[in-house]
Design a protein around this motif. Structure first.
Motif, PDB file in Angstrom:
ATOM      1  N   SER A   1       0.863  -1.305  -0.054  1.00  0.00           N
ATOM      2  CA  SER A   1      -0.055  -0.058  -0.292  1.00  0.00           C
ATOM      3  C   SER A   1       0.973   1.120  -0.115  1.00  0.00           C
ATOM      4  O   SER A   1       1.822   1.405   0.874  1.00  0.00           O
TER       5      SER A   1
ATOM      6  N   PHE B   1      -4.222   7.151  -1.288  1.00  0.00           N
ATOM      7  CA  PHE B   1      -3.799   5.928  -0.965  1.00  0.00           C
ATOM      8  C   PHE B   1      -3.897   4.927  -2.282  1.00  0.00           C
ATOM      9  O   PHE B   1      -5.057   4.829  -2.943  1.00  0.00           O
TER      10      PHE B   1
ATOM     11  N   PRO C   1      -8.234  -0.407   1.473  1.00  0.00           N
ATOM     12  CA  PRO C   1      -8.249   1.144   1.592  1.00  0.00           C
ATOM     13  C   PRO C   1      -7.947   1.302   3.259  1.00  0.00           C
ATOM     14  O   PRO C   1      -7.813   0.099   3.904  1.00  0.00           O
ATOM     15  N   ARG C   2      -7.333   2.347   3.544  1.00  0.00           N
ATOM     16  CA  ARG C   2      -7.230   2.791   4.756  1.00  0.00           C
ATOM     17  C   ARG C   2      -8.874   3.090   5.201  1.00  0.00           C
ATOM     18  O   ARG C   2      -9.640   3.812   4.576  1.00  0.00           O
TER      19      ARG C   2
ATOM     20  N   TRP D   1     -10.886   6.238   4.698  1.00  0.00           N
ATOM     21  CA  TRP D   1     -10.422   7.102   3.728  1.00  0.00           C
ATOM     22  C   TRP D   1     -10.876   6.508   2.455  1.00  0.00           C
ATOM     23  O   TRP D   1     -10.019   6.736   1.341  1.00  0.00           O
ATOM     24  N   GLU D   2     -11.618   5.826   1.985  1.00  0.00           N
ATOM     25  CA  GLU D   2     -12.096   5.098   0.932  1.00  0.00           C
ATOM     26  C   GLU D   2     -12.289   6.215  -0.250  1.00  0.00           C
ATOM     27  O   GLU D   2     -11.921   5.906  -1.269  1.00  0.00           O
TER      28      GLU D   2
ATOM     29  N   ASN E   1     -10.475   8.459  -0.927  1.00  0.00           N
ATOM     30  CA  ASN E   1      -9.114   8.684  -1.251  1.00  0.00           C
ATOM     31  C   ASN E   1      -8.402   7.709  -1.777  1.00  0.00           C
ATOM     32  O   ASN E   1      -7.099   7.793  -2.092  1.00  0.00           O
ATOM     33  N   TRP E   2      -8.831   6.609  -2.111  1.00  0.00           N
ATOM     34  CA  TRP E   2      -8.237   5.366  -2.357  1.00  0.00           C
ATOM     35  C   TRP E   2      -8.471   4.874  -3.850  1.00  0.00           C
ATOM     36  O   TRP E   2      -9.669   4.960  -4.257  1.00  0.00           O
TER      37      TRP E   2
ATOM     38  N   SER F   1      -7.843   1.198  -5.903  1.00  0.00           N
ATOM     39  CA  SER F   1      -7.423  -0.113  -5.652  1.00  0.00           C
ATOM     40  C   SER F   1      -6.694  -0.859  -6.717  1.00  0.00           C
ATOM     41  O   SER F   1      -6.657  -0.196  -7.686  1.00  0.00           O
TER      42      SER F   1
END
Length: 474
Positions: free
Chosen positions: A364, A418, A423-424, A427-428, A430-431, A433
């Motif tokens: 990550s 991210f 995800p963190r 904070w989805e 800003n993620w 995959s």
């Protein structure tokens, strides 16, 4: 190698001895090996030279095969699924593209309606011939363009503007810029192409869509690459500037006048040459061709720079620069070429983290976008599959995050993005995959960049391995 040459190279062996025959056999094997190495090297250089041509030929082939595209049709690529067939596609942009063959249509009329739009006509070497819409001679008020190929003469007063193409095949792409969907759709629906000659088949332009069908513009690998090149070479005119390379292709079995039927030896040479050519192109795209291609000395982000026209660039780096660009992208954007035009963007690419390790799905990562990026309009981060160079295929069906999206901002105005398999929590938004075990890279695009970008004041950090135990927001 004949006996006289071999004997001069092997003075200690008697010409009539068994030792001489053995050494001569070795010399002949070595000569054959050297000639095959030379042929593979020629094939790899032919690969670098032909990348822009094969990229558009592949797109034309796939649009015909998968969507039934005719010479007067265009295809609208709008969804993320549509974009997954295009090299480093900007997933926020709708692409509307057609690939007429002027040898079949004759001189072609293009009707562009009035309205806010931007477009381009390329020859099949991805050289811009003319811009359309707000950046073209019609200045957004619309008009008719007549496109002629080699040996085709324009008819006086048949159109507002004339475009002369050195290749028989051309690419026509445009997009509507109006923020009002109704106005934008009306412009697209009013676009039309048709042959100038009434003897040619005159069918109305169709607006086609992929609709989930499998397709790929990415230059193919192995022998399929050479079959695509052989096909377009037969269908195109020979430009004087390319005569030396076309002669080299003849030695590899690819001819303007003969069908492509390689035997076992040539197949082996061409397969090795395609593999080597792709590896060289990838190295040029990631690490070169220019030493100073890093955006800043303290950053691993590299500027994505389109190659300049062969007519204006005679530098020894031209072939390498063109291959580097065409390995990772297709069709030069006016946005990347002219800083003086009002609407444009720049692009930075990253393939490694802060420790020069390749970015991959087993980890990550954190990218902290600094406050106030130097973009008057917007910015976006897009993740691409390193193998295919197309938007990442992930569980989210999201390959990009941008300033248009409701991201979570830090207190100082920075944004933590991210990238990873999970995800963190919290904070989805800003993620992005990425599949486990995948290799990937990133493009950061800045729309209407400000002076701080061009003066290299934009201190964009590298990707960092994300560690929850040491993470804190500013």
């Amino acid at each position: 190698m004949d006996a006289r040459v071999s004997h001069s190279l092997l003075p200690e062996a008697r010409p009539d001895s068994a030792e001489y025959e053995a050494l001569l056999s070795v010399a002949r094997d070595e000569a054959r090996r050297l000639l095959e190495v030379s042929a593979v090297q020629r094939a790899s250089q032919a690969y670098l030279w032909s990348l822009p041509l094969v990229a558009l030929a592949q797109w034309q082939h796939e649009a015909r095969r998968a969507f039934g595209m005719r010479d007067t049709d265009v295809v609208i690529y709008e969804s993320l699924e549509d974009h997954r067939g295009i090299l480093t596609a900007d997933v926020s942009m709708t692409y509307i593209v057609g690939f007429p063959d002027l040898a079949r249509t004759g001189a072609l009329v293009v009707e562009l309606p009035a309205g806010s739009s931007a477009g381009v006509v390329l020859d099949f070497w991805q050289e811009p011939l003319e811009y359309l819409g707000e950046y073209g001679p019609d200045n957004g008020v619309g008009g008719t363009y007549l496109i002629t190929g080699p040996g085709q003469e324009p008819i006086a007063h048949a159109s507002d503007f004339v475009i002369r193409s050195p290749t028989m095949n051309v690419a026509i792409g445009f997009r509507a810029l109006d923020e009002d969907p109704a106005q934008a759709n009306a412009l697209v629906e009013g676009f039309n192409m048709y042959p100038l000659s009434p003897r040619a088949t005159d069918k109305p332009t169709r607006l086609l869509r992929p609709e989930g069908r499998n397709w790929s513009q990415v230059p193919p690998r192995g022998m399929t690459y050479w079959h695509r090149l052989a096909d377009i070479i037969r269908r195109e005119v020979s430009l004087e500037r390319d005569w030396a390379m076309l002669a080299l292709l003849e030695s590899l079995g690819i001819s303007h006048s003969r069908s492509f039927q390689p035997g076992p030896y040539r197949r082996r040479v061409l397969e090795q040459g395609a593999l080597m050519g792709e590896q060289i192109s990838r190295a040029l795209a990631i690490h070169g061709p220019r030493v100073g291609a890093r955006y800043r000395a303290d950053s691993r982000w590299r500027e994505v720079v389109p190659f300049h026209s062969l007519l204006s660039d005679i530098s020894p780096e031209f072939i390498d620069a063109r291959a580097a660009f065409c390995y990772q992208a297709v069709a030069m954007s006016i946005a990347l070429l002219n800083r003086e035009w009002g609407t444009h963007h720049v692009c930075l690419a990253s393939h490694v983290d802060s420790q020069d390790r390749a970015l991959n799905g087993d980890h990550s990562y954190l990218l902290r976008m600094p406050p106030h990026p130097p973009a008057e309009h917007d910015w976006s981060l897009t993740i691409y599959d390193a193998e295919q160079r197309t938007p990442i295929d992930n569980v989210q069906s999201i390959a990009s995050r941008s300033s248009h999206y409701p991201l979570i901002y830090n207190g100082d105005g920075s944004v933590d993005l991210f990238v990873g398999a999970a995800p963190r929590i919290g904070w989805e938004r800003n993620w992005i995959s990425v599949p486990p075990e995948s290799q990937w890279f990133a493009y950061l695009r800045l729309s209407e960049p400000l002076d701080a970008y061009f003066s290299h004041q934009f201190a964009l950090p590298d990707f960092q391995l994300f560690d929850e135990s040491t993470y804190h927001t500013p």
